[in-house]
Scaffold this active site. Structure first.
Site, PDB file in Angstrom:
ATOM      1  N   ASN A   1       0.854  -1.198   0.000  1.00  0.00           N
ATOM      2  CA  ASN A   1       0.000   0.000   0.000  1.00  0.00           C
ATOM      3  C   ASN A   1       0.889   1.246   0.000  1.00  0.00           C
ATOM      4  O   ASN A   1       2.114   1.141  -0.063  1.00  0.00           O
ATOM      5  CB  ASN A   1      -0.953  -0.025   1.195  1.00  0.00           C
ATOM      6  CG  ASN A   1      -0.188  -0.108   2.499  1.00  0.00           C
ATOM      7  OD1 ASN A   1       0.585   0.769   2.832  1.00  0.00           O
ATOM      8  ND2 ASN A   1      -0.382  -1.216   3.227  1.00  0.00           N
TER       9      ASN A   1
ATOM     10  N   ASP B   1      -4.093  -6.684   5.013  1.00  0.00           N
ATOM     11  CA  ASP B   1      -5.083  -7.568   5.648  1.00  0.00           C
ATOM     12  C   ASP B   1      -5.013  -8.983   5.079  1.00  0.00           C
ATOM     13  O   ASP B   1      -5.434  -9.933   5.721  1.00  0.00           O
ATOM     14  CB  ASP B   1      -6.488  -6.998   5.453  1.00  0.00           C
ATOM     15  CG  ASP B   1      -6.699  -5.775   6.339  1.00  0.00           C
ATOM     16  OD1 ASP B   1      -6.200  -5.792   7.478  1.00  0.00           O
ATOM     17  OD2 ASP B   1      -7.325  -4.798   5.884  1.00  0.00           O
TER      18      ASP B   1
ATOM     19  N   LYS C   1       9.856 -16.517 -10.805  1.00  0.00           N
ATOM     20  CA  LYS C   1       9.073 -15.415 -11.351  1.00  0.00           C
ATOM     21  C   LYS C   1       7.928 -15.962 -12.214  1.00  0.00           C
ATOM     22  O   LYS C   1       8.152 -16.823 -13.083  1.00  0.00           O
ATOM     23  CB  LYS C   1       9.993 -14.517 -12.193  1.00  0.00           C
ATOM     24  CG  LYS C   1       9.288 -13.309 -12.720  1.00  0.00           C
ATOM     25  CD  LYS C   1      10.207 -12.473 -13.595  1.00  0.00           C
ATOM     26  CE  LYS C   1       9.402 -11.410 -14.301  1.00  0.00           C
ATOM     27  NZ  LYS C   1      10.124 -10.806 -15.397  1.00  0.00           N
TER      28      LYS C   1
ATOM     29  N   ILE D   1      -2.703  -7.789  13.968  1.00  0.00           N
ATOM     30  CA  ILE D   1      -1.603  -7.689  14.937  1.00  0.00           C
ATOM     31  C   ILE D   1      -2.057  -6.967  16.199  1.00  0.00           C
ATOM     32  O   ILE D   1      -1.823  -7.419  17.324  1.00  0.00           O
ATOM     33  CB  ILE D   1      -0.392  -6.961  14.309  1.00  0.00           C
ATOM     34  CG1 ILE D   1       0.088  -7.714  13.065  1.00  0.00           C
ATOM     35  CG2 ILE D   1       0.738  -6.816  15.329  1.00  0.00           C
ATOM     36  CD1 ILE D   1       1.166  -6.997  12.263  1.00  0.00           C
TER      37      ILE D   1
ATOM     38  N   LYS E   1     -11.484  -4.095  18.896  1.00  0.00           N
ATOM     39  CA  LYS E   1     -10.120  -4.520  19.246  1.00  0.00           C
ATOM     40  C   LYS E   1      -9.850  -4.362  20.740  1.00  0.00           C
ATOM     41  O   LYS E   1      -8.797  -4.757  21.231  1.00  0.00           O
ATOM     42  CB  LYS E   1      -9.089  -3.724  18.425  1.00  0.00           C
ATOM     43  CG  LYS E   1      -9.250  -3.968  16.907  1.00  0.00           C
ATOM     44  CD  LYS E   1      -8.171  -3.292  16.085  1.00  0.00           C
ATOM     45  CE  LYS E   1      -8.526  -3.234  14.610  1.00  0.00           C
ATOM     46  NZ  LYS E   1      -7.556  -3.801  13.699  1.00  0.00           N
TER      47      LYS E   1
HETATM   48  O1  PMT Z   1       2.879   6.048   6.535  1.00  0.00           O
HETATM   49  P1  PMT Z   1       2.284   7.360   6.094  1.00  0.00           P
HETATM   50  O2  PMT Z   1       2.492   7.605   4.630  1.00  0.00           O
HETATM   51  O3  PMT Z   1       2.747   8.508   6.924  1.00  0.00           O
HETATM   52  O4  PMT Z   1       0.700   7.245   6.281  1.00  0.00           O
HETATM   53  C1  PMT Z   1       0.160   7.144   7.559  1.00  0.00           C
HETATM   54  C2  PMT Z   1      -0.995   6.125   7.604  1.00  0.00           C
HETATM   55  C3  PMT Z   1      -2.133   6.585   6.714  1.00  0.00           C
HETATM   56  C4  PMT Z   1      -0.520   4.745   7.167  1.00  0.00           C
HETATM   57  C5  PMT Z   1      -1.426   6.072   9.118  1.00  0.00           C
HETATM   58  O5  PMT Z   1      -1.816   7.341   9.535  1.00  0.00           O
HETATM   59  C6  PMT Z   1      -2.580   5.080   9.317  1.00  0.00           C
HETATM   60  O6  PMT Z   1      -3.747   5.382   9.168  1.00  0.00           O
HETATM   61  N1  PMT Z   1      -2.220   3.816   9.688  1.00  0.00           N
HETATM   62  C7  PMT Z   1      -3.143   2.700   9.845  1.00  0.00           C
HETATM   63  C8  PMT Z   1      -3.484   2.161   8.499  1.00  0.00           C
HETATM   64  C9  PMT Z   1      -4.394   0.948   8.580  1.00  0.00           C
HETATM   65  O7  PMT Z   1      -3.981  -0.119   8.308  1.00  0.00           O
HETATM   66  O8  PMT Z   1      -5.567   1.202   9.074  1.00  0.00           O
HETATM   67  P2  PMT Z   1      -6.710   0.059   9.278  1.00  0.00           P
HETATM   68  O9  PMT Z   1      -7.921   0.874   9.551  1.00  0.00           O
HETATM   69  O10 PMT Z   1      -6.717  -0.883   8.139  1.00  0.00           O
HETATM   70  O11 PMT Z   1      -6.219  -0.731  10.555  1.00  0.00           O
HETATM   71  C10 PMT Z   1      -6.683  -0.444  11.887  1.00  0.00           C
HETATM   72  C11 PMT Z   1      -5.593  -0.711  12.890  1.00  0.00           C
HETATM   73  O12 PMT Z   1      -5.283  -2.091  12.957  1.00  0.00           O
HETATM   74  C12 PMT Z   1      -4.277   0.003  12.610  1.00  0.00           C
HETATM   75  O13 PMT Z   1      -3.774   0.454  13.838  1.00  0.00           O
HETATM   76  C13 PMT Z   1      -3.405  -1.086  12.013  1.00  0.00           C
HETATM   77  O14 PMT Z   1      -2.039  -0.849  12.325  1.00  0.00           O
HETATM   78  C14 PMT Z   1      -3.921  -2.328  12.710  1.00  0.00           C
HETATM   79  N2  PMT Z   1      -3.842  -3.552  11.900  1.00  0.00           N
HETATM   80  C15 PMT Z   1      -4.489  -3.660  10.710  1.00  0.00           C
HETATM   81  C16 PMT Z   1      -4.446  -4.848  10.025  1.00  0.00           C
HETATM   82  C17 PMT Z   1      -3.723  -5.936  10.559  1.00  0.00           C
HETATM   83  N3  PMT Z   1      -3.635  -7.103   9.916  1.00  0.00           N
HETATM   84  N4  PMT Z   1      -3.103  -5.800  11.728  1.00  0.00           N
HETATM   85  C18 PMT Z   1      -3.141  -4.635  12.407  1.00  0.00           C
HETATM   86  O15 PMT Z   1      -2.566  -4.522  13.483  1.00  0.00           O
END
Ligand code: PMT
Length: 418
Positions: free
Chosen positions: A211, A280, A290, A308, A342
């Protein structure tokens, strides 16, 4: 609690029978969270070997002033610039006299002279008669007038059999007085674990799913937590950013790797801030060669990655957890769902995708806007640089972690309160 977390102590060891006690001091300084570099005078090496200090400090010991190799590595000016405080322990009568004269005829004296505004602390150790001598007393008074911090000496029986003042102060007392030089930050003595950047999920040796996360938000948070006095462990996905100062960084690639490292590091953490944009899903299998282009459809079977943040909270329920929510719609609803689903303490929500176009979006840019949610309250942090937002976020996290509720949060617009 580690009272000297992240502090850089330059320890000068001079020629005194108490030099052996400096070895214990180094060990305890490190236990208190400090990074230690040792400079020894020639006299000190007559009592203890440099190897001892090297092993205990984890850094090479500095010995000579006019050593081209040493000066090319970390010379006396760099050593002085590196230090948050220069501590001379034990400080012999001779070294104290040389200090008052502003000599620069060996490495330690030169470092003290080059220290400029770096605080200088001196823990004398010598025979009671030498300490009581008016020459030494005059020297010490002169150092005090120059704002040198005098630590001790202690009184008691001495190695030579005399009894009186002149013993090196106990390491615990030296550390307690040194700690008072530093104003405590809101997260002093705490360990903060931060995840940042994207993850990459391999399809084959040359292709992956990922991403747009640049890591900027997470790296800014790591720097802000360090500024607030915390020991910071930063688990970073593949990004091209320099590590923030005094932050321990562990690089990972995939979500599974990040999962394993974070679960391991969470054992010693007080706070976890999950800024990483973790994939995800991952391809069910990664091709070892490849993939060749063929004139037919290709389907990728995907498996869900573990969440996580949710796993960490489940395994370490007492860890204070902050999640991020990157949303393209219904930001407040989704953020609050994440908070409850969570079971975490705080969520920082930001807009991504077309909804964030007007403000440049959270991904990759140097600015962002955050909306924080916790049980019973929320707080909007207006658009600002990620560095500034990170400091605000850390301030709010520290207040919640330390049990306060938004006391002294300044210059922030409250959307609603309980
Ligand atoms: O890195 P930058 O370019 O500065 O951009 C910052 C950002 C947009 C990445 C950051 O501000 C941000 O929003 N990070 C979280 C992105 C994300 O994955 O959001 P989510 O809504 O999908 O996930 C929710 C939370 O669960 C997040 O804290 C994520 O770290 C966590 N997560 C998600 C999926 C997963 N498999 N495990 C996780 O722990």
């Amino acid at each position: 609690m580690q009272v000297l977390t992240n502090k850089r102590i330059l320890l000068g060891v001079t020629g005194s029978i108490a030099a052996y006690k400096a070895a214990d001091l180094v060990r305890r300084l490190r236990e208190a969270g400090a990074e230690v570099r040792v400079v020894m005078t020639r006299g000190a090496t007559e009592f203890v070997t440099p190897m001892t200090f090297q092993a205990l400090s984890g850094n090479p010991v500095h010995l000579h002033l006019l050593d081209t190799d040493a000066e090319a590595g970390m010379g006396h000016i760099e050593l002085a610039r590196w230090a948050d405080v220069i501590l001379i322990a034990p400080a012999s009568a001779d070294f104290i006299a040389r200090l008052t004269r502003g000599r620069a005829d060996d490495l330690l004296a030169a470092v003290c002279l080059a220290g400029g505004k770096v605080p200088l602390a001196v823990a004398p150790a010598m025979n009671a008669q030498m300490w009581a001598n008016e020459a030494t007393q005059e020297n010490v008074r002169l150092l005090s007038r120059r704002s040198v911090l005098l630590l001790g000496p202690d009184e008691g029986e001495q190695a030579c059999g005399d009894v009186g003042a002149g013993r090196l102060l106990a390491p615990e007392a030296i550390i307690a007085q040194l700690a008072q030089l530093f104003a405590p930050g809101s997260l002093s003595g705490r360990t903060v674990l931060v995840s940042a950047g994207p993850t990459r999920e391999a399809i084959d040796p040359v292709r992956y799913l990922s991403n747009h996360s640049s890591g900027k938000m997470g790296f800014s948070i790591a720097a802000a937590a360090q500024e607030a006095g915390a020991k910071v462990i930063l688990v970073a996905g593949p990004v091209s950013l320099a590590s923030p100062d005094r932050v321990e960084r562990i690089d990972v690639i995939s979500a599974m790797e990040m999962h394993d490292v974070i679960l391991q590091q969470a054992k010693t953490a007080d706070i976890f801030i999950s800024t990483a944009a973790v994939a995800d899903y991952r391809p069910a299998e990664a091709w070892s060669e490849k993939l060749k282009k063929e004139d037919r459809e290709l389907s990728l079977k995907m498996l869900p990655n573990p969440d996580i943040l949710a796993s960490v909270k489940k395994k370490f329920p007492r860890l204070f957890c902050v999640g991020f929510a990157a949303e393209t719609q219904d930001l407040a609803d989704y953020a609050q769902q994440k908070l409850h689903k969570k079971g975490i303490e705080l969520v920082a929500a930001n807009w991504v995708g077309p909804a964030a176009e007007a403000t440049g979006g959270a991904f990759g840019s140097d600015e962002n806007a955050l909306h924080l949610f916790w049980r019973g309250g929320d707080l909007a942090l207006e658009q600002a640089s990620k560095a500034k937002l990170a400091r605000r976020l850390v301030e709010v996290v520290a207040q919640h972690f330390n049990g306060g509720q938004n006391k002294s949060v300044s210059n922030i617009h409250f959307l609603s309160k309980e």
